[in-house]
Design a protein around this motif. Structure first.
Motif, PDB file in Angstrom:
ATOM      1  N   LYS A   1      37.046  26.506  27.929  1.00 22.74           N
ATOM      2  CA  LYS A   1      36.479  27.737  28.495  1.00 22.74           C
ATOM      3  C   LYS A   1      36.876  27.887  29.974  1.00 22.74           C
ATOM      4  CE  LYS A   1      32.478  27.952  25.419  1.00 22.74           C
ATOM      5  NZ  LYS A   1      32.883  26.821  24.544  1.00 22.74           N
ATOM      6  N   VAL A   2      37.172  29.133  30.347  1.00 26.52           N
ATOM      7  CA  VAL A   2      37.497  29.493  31.724  1.00 26.52           C
ATOM      8  C   VAL A   2      36.467  30.510  32.188  1.00 26.52           C
ATOM      9  CG1 VAL A   2      39.198  30.554  33.266  1.00 26.52           C
ATOM     10  CG2 VAL A   2      39.966  29.075  31.373  1.00 26.52           C
ATOM     11  N   VAL A   3      35.914  30.315  33.383  1.00 25.23           N
ATOM     12  CA  VAL A   3      34.890  31.209  33.910  1.00 25.23           C
ATOM     13  C   VAL A   3      35.388  31.871  35.192  1.00 25.23           C
ATOM     14  CG1 VAL A   3      32.606  31.301  35.001  1.00 25.23           C
ATOM     15  CG2 VAL A   3      32.918  30.051  32.868  1.00 25.23           C
ATOM     16  N   ILE A   4      35.170  33.177  35.294  1.00 21.19           N
ATOM     17  CA  ILE A   4      35.504  33.954  36.488  1.00 21.19           C
ATOM     18  C   ILE A   4      34.211  34.514  37.068  1.00 21.19           C
ATOM     19  CG2 ILE A   4      36.737  35.970  37.381  1.00 21.19           C
ATOM     20  CD1 ILE A   4      38.649  35.604  34.934  1.00 21.19           C
ATOM     21  N   ILE A   5      34.020  34.347  38.388  1.00 17.03           N
ATOM     22  CA  ILE A   5      32.789  34.829  39.026  1.00 17.03           C
ATOM     23  C   ILE A   5      33.161  35.647  40.262  1.00 17.03           C
ATOM     24  CG2 ILE A   5      30.530  34.180  39.954  1.00 17.03           C
ATOM     25  CD1 ILE A   5      31.217  31.312  38.720  1.00 17.03           C
ATOM     26  N   ASP A   6      32.800  36.905  40.218  1.00 18.45           N
ATOM     27  CA  ASP A   6      33.008  37.798  41.371  1.00 18.45           C
ATOM     28  C   ASP A   6      31.977  38.905  41.286  1.00 18.45           C
ATOM     29  OD1 ASP A   6      34.083  39.893  43.182  1.00 18.45           O
ATOM     30  OD2 ASP A   6      35.805  38.539  43.301  1.00 18.45           O
ATOM     31  N   ASP A   7      31.284  39.161  42.385  1.00 18.91           N
ATOM     32  CA  ASP A   7      30.194  40.140  42.349  1.00 18.91           C
ATOM     33  C   ASP A   7      30.689  41.581  42.248  1.00 18.91           C
ATOM     34  OD1 ASP A   7      31.044  39.531  45.105  1.00 18.91           O
ATOM     35  OD2 ASP A   7      29.591  41.061  45.673  1.00 18.91           O
ATOM     36  N   GLU A   8      32.007  41.786  42.385  1.00 20.35           N
ATOM     37  CA  GLU A   8      32.573  43.126  42.213  1.00 20.35           C
ATOM     38  C   GLU A   8      33.089  43.272  40.781  1.00 20.35           C
ATOM     39  OE1 GLU A   8      35.223  44.493  45.284  1.00 20.35           O
ATOM     40  OE2 GLU A   8      34.439  43.001  46.685  1.00 20.35           O
ATOM     41  N   PRO A   9      32.442  44.124  39.953  1.00 22.85           N
ATOM     42  CA  PRO A   9      32.808  44.250  38.536  1.00 22.85           C
ATOM     43  C   PRO A   9      34.285  44.576  38.304  1.00 22.85           C
ATOM     44  CG  PRO A   9      30.733  45.359  38.946  1.00 22.85           C
ATOM     45  CD  PRO A   9      31.283  44.988  40.296  1.00 22.85           C
ATOM     46  N   LEU A  10      34.852  45.442  39.118  1.00 18.58           N
ATOM     47  CA  LEU A  10      36.252  45.823  38.920  1.00 18.58           C
ATOM     48  C   LEU A  10      37.180  44.620  39.074  1.00 18.58           C
ATOM     49  CD1 LEU A  10      36.470  49.271  40.774  1.00 18.58           C
ATOM     50  CD2 LEU A  10      36.448  48.850  38.303  1.00 18.58           C
ATOM     51  N   ILE A  11      36.874  43.765  40.046  1.00 18.62           N
ATOM     52  CA  ILE A  11      37.713  42.579  40.280  1.00 18.62           C
ATOM     53  C   ILE A  11      37.533  41.558  39.166  1.00 18.62           C
ATOM     54  CG2 ILE A  11      38.095  40.608  41.812  1.00 18.62           C
ATOM     55  CD1 ILE A  11      37.437  42.391  44.164  1.00 18.62           C
ATOM     56  N   SER A  12      36.294  41.290  38.774  1.00 22.32           N
ATOM     57  CA  SER A  12      36.055  40.298  37.719  1.00 22.32           C
ATOM     58  C   SER A  12      36.658  40.752  36.390  1.00 22.32           C
ATOM     59  CB  SER A  12      34.553  40.034  37.555  1.00 22.32           C
ATOM     60  OG  SER A  12      33.866  41.212  37.159  1.00 22.32           O
ATOM     61  N   ASP A  13      36.558  42.050  36.078  1.00 18.19           N
ATOM     62  CA  ASP A  13      37.145  42.570  34.833  1.00 18.19           C
ATOM     63  C   ASP A  13      38.671  42.488  34.863  1.00 18.19           C
ATOM     64  OD1 ASP A  13      34.655  43.103  33.846  1.00 18.19           O
ATOM     65  OD2 ASP A  13      34.691  45.251  34.312  1.00 18.19           O
ATOM     66  N   LYS A  14      39.258  42.809  36.028  1.00 20.57           N
ATOM     67  CA  LYS A  14      40.711  42.755  36.150  1.00 20.57           C
ATOM     68  C   LYS A  14      41.212  41.322  35.997  1.00 20.57           C
ATOM     69  CE  LYS A  14      44.578  43.798  39.233  1.00 20.57           C
ATOM     70  NZ  LYS A  14      44.985  44.321  40.562  1.00 20.57           N
ATOM     71  N   LEU A  15      40.529  40.395  36.655  1.00 22.76           N
ATOM     72  CA  LEU A  15      40.928  38.995  36.546  1.00 22.76           C
ATOM     73  C   LEU A  15      40.784  38.482  35.123  1.00 22.76           C
ATOM     74  CD1 LEU A  15      39.430  37.473  39.830  1.00 22.76           C
ATOM     75  CD2 LEU A  15      41.850  37.603  39.199  1.00 22.76           C
ATOM     76  N   LYS A  16      39.752  38.894  34.437  1.00 22.38           N
ATOM     77  CA  LYS A  16      39.543  38.481  33.048  1.00 22.38           C
ATOM     78  C   LYS A  16      40.711  38.940  32.180  1.00 22.38           C
ATOM     79  CE  LYS A  16      36.024  38.540  29.377  1.00 22.38           C
ATOM     80  NZ  LYS A  16      36.798  39.070  28.248  1.00 22.38           N
TER      81      LYS A  16
ATOM     82  N   PHE B   1      31.711  36.871  35.082  1.00 24.55           N
ATOM     83  CA  PHE B   1      30.344  37.121  35.532  1.00 24.55           C
ATOM     84  C   PHE B   1      30.368  37.811  36.897  1.00 24.55           C
ATOM     85  CE2 PHE B   1      30.062  33.525  32.678  1.00 24.55           C
ATOM     86  CZ  PHE B   1      28.899  33.739  31.961  1.00 24.55           C
ATOM     87  N   THR B   2      29.396  38.684  37.114  1.00 28.47           N
ATOM     88  CA  THR B   2      29.204  39.283  38.439  1.00 28.47           C
ATOM     89  C   THR B   2      27.955  38.711  39.115  1.00 28.47           C
ATOM     90  OG1 THR B   2      27.990  41.127  37.425  1.00 28.47           O
ATOM     91  CG2 THR B   2      30.353  41.440  37.814  1.00 28.47           C
ATOM     92  N   ASP B   3      27.159  37.979  38.356  1.00 28.64           N
ATOM     93  CA  ASP B   3      25.943  37.359  38.876  1.00 28.64           C
ATOM     94  C   ASP B   3      26.149  35.841  38.921  1.00 28.64           C
ATOM     95  OD1 ASP B   3      23.205  35.942  38.376  1.00 28.64           O
ATOM     96  OD2 ASP B   3      22.666  37.936  39.093  1.00 28.64           O
ATOM     97  N   ALA B   4      26.085  35.272  40.109  1.00 26.13           N
ATOM     98  CA  ALA B   4      26.371  33.846  40.281  1.00 26.13           C
ATOM     99  C   ALA B   4      25.352  32.959  39.568  1.00 26.13           C
ATOM    100  CB  ALA B   4      26.423  33.504  41.769  1.00 26.13           C
ATOM    101  N   GLN B   5      24.081  33.350  39.554  1.00 24.31           N
ATOM    102  CA  GLN B   5      23.069  32.535  38.900  1.00 24.31           C
ATOM    103  C   GLN B   5      23.274  32.502  37.393  1.00 24.31           C
ATOM    104  OE1 GLN B   5      20.503  30.537  40.337  1.00 24.31           O
ATOM    105  NE2 GLN B   5      20.682  29.817  38.210  1.00 24.31           N
ATOM    106  N   MET B   6      23.606  33.663  36.807  1.00 26.19           N
ATOM    107  CA  MET B   6      23.901  33.692  35.372  1.00 26.19           C
ATOM    108  C   MET B   6      25.124  32.817  35.064  1.00 26.19           C
ATOM    109  SD  MET B   6      23.257  37.704  34.338  1.00 26.19           S
ATOM    110  CE  MET B   6      23.812  37.379  32.660  1.00 26.19           C
ATOM    111  N   ALA B   7      26.105  32.884  35.943  1.00 30.12           N
ATOM    112  CA  ALA B   7      27.306  32.067  35.752  1.00 30.12           C
ATOM    113  C   ALA B   7      26.957  30.584  35.825  1.00 30.12           C
ATOM    114  CB  ALA B   7      28.349  32.415  36.810  1.00 30.12           C
ATOM    115  N   LEU B   8      26.116  30.213  36.767  1.00 34.82           N
ATOM    116  CA  LEU B   8      25.731  28.810  36.929  1.00 34.82           C
ATOM    117  C   LEU B   8      24.977  28.296  35.711  1.00 34.82           C
ATOM    118  CD1 LEU B   8      25.776  26.390  38.832  1.00 34.82           C
ATOM    119  CD2 LEU B   8      23.648  27.230  39.846  1.00 34.82           C
ATOM    120  N   ASP B   9      24.081  29.130  35.167  1.00 33.11           N
ATOM    121  CA  ASP B   9      23.354  28.753  33.948  1.00 33.11           C
ATOM    122  C   ASP B   9      24.329  28.515  32.797  1.00 33.11           C
ATOM    123  OD1 ASP B   9      20.998  29.027  35.347  1.00 33.11           O
ATOM    124  OD2 ASP B   9      20.574  31.046  34.611  1.00 33.11           O
TER     125      ASP B   9
END
Length: 223
Positions: A2-17, A33-41
């Motif tokens: 699994k690879v995880v991408i975390i960026d609070d800007e939706p456009l950037i996180s979607d593009k990177l995905k 993820f755009t929410d760091a806490q959700m990503a950490l969980d």
């Protein structure tokens, strides 16, 4: 993996995905993820091998994430997403074993190359850890056999251990060496079959165990 991408800007996180999914061609699962806490969980539960995270995010920053992921200690490879103005700040990630950096705006080819390097490094370390664990398990289960093989090596091969090397062997084999003996042995290899050689080594090994003579100098000659 699994690879995880975390960026609070939706456009950037979607593009990177999309970039990562195209580069990996379905061989690995990519989550954004755009929410760091959700990503950490998610990271705590799924243990992804590679994590790409922005540094400056509200609440939990990329530095905070790297610190907590590093404390999980399972070998995840962390890549920081950073702008030129944040690069000096990003260098603090060295303390938390950050694998690499990607500068914004992210170049697609460079991002894929970086991701593949991180995946290869993660797999290599996992394989090394697995092989080390296999060796440790074998050693624990066969410690007495390994001790006997050590004695045979001393008797039947022209090996000389220095004091430092002997100390390392003592620690590895958990041998309490309290005595000191000089042993001289002569064997006729032309007449002695392998089975007989092994038998004598076993007898000598048992003798040393019984007498607790685990420290000796040895002279062995073959005719």
């Amino acid at each position: 993996m699994k690879v995880v991408i975390i960026d609070d800007e939706p456009l950037i996180s979607d593009k990177l995905k999309k970039i990562m999914e195209a580069g990996l061609r379905g061989m690995h699962t990519v989550c954004a993820f755009t929410d760091a806490q959700m990503a950490l969980d998610y990271i705590e539960q799924e243990k992804p091998g590679v994590i790409l995270t922005d540094i400056c995010m509200p609440g939990i920053t990329g530095i905070d994430l790297a610190k907590q992921i590093n404390q999980m200690d399972y070998g995840a490879k962390i890549v920081f997403l950073t702008g030129y103005a944040e690069f000096e700040y990003a260098r603090y990630g060295i303390e938390y074993k950050v694998f690499d950096y990607l500068l914004k705006p992210v170049d697609e080819q460079e991002a894929i190359k970086c991701l593949n390097r991180a995946i290869s490094a993660f797999h290599a370390e996992q394989k090394h850890t697995e092989m080390y664990q296999i060796f440790q398990d074998y050693f624990v289960k066969n410690q007495e056999l390994i001790r006997q093989q050590f004695v045979e090596k001393l008797f039947f091969q022209p090996v000389i251990f220095s004091e430092k090397q002997m100390e390392l062997q003592k620690q590895k084999l958990r041998i309490a060496i309290n005595g000191y003996r000089v042993v001289a042995v002569t064997y006729d290899r032309n007449r002695m079959p392998l089975e007989e050689e092994s038998y004598y080594s076993y007898i000598i090994h048992e003798f040393f165990l019984k007498k607790r003579y685990w420290h000796w100098n040895m002279v062995v000659s073959f005719i």
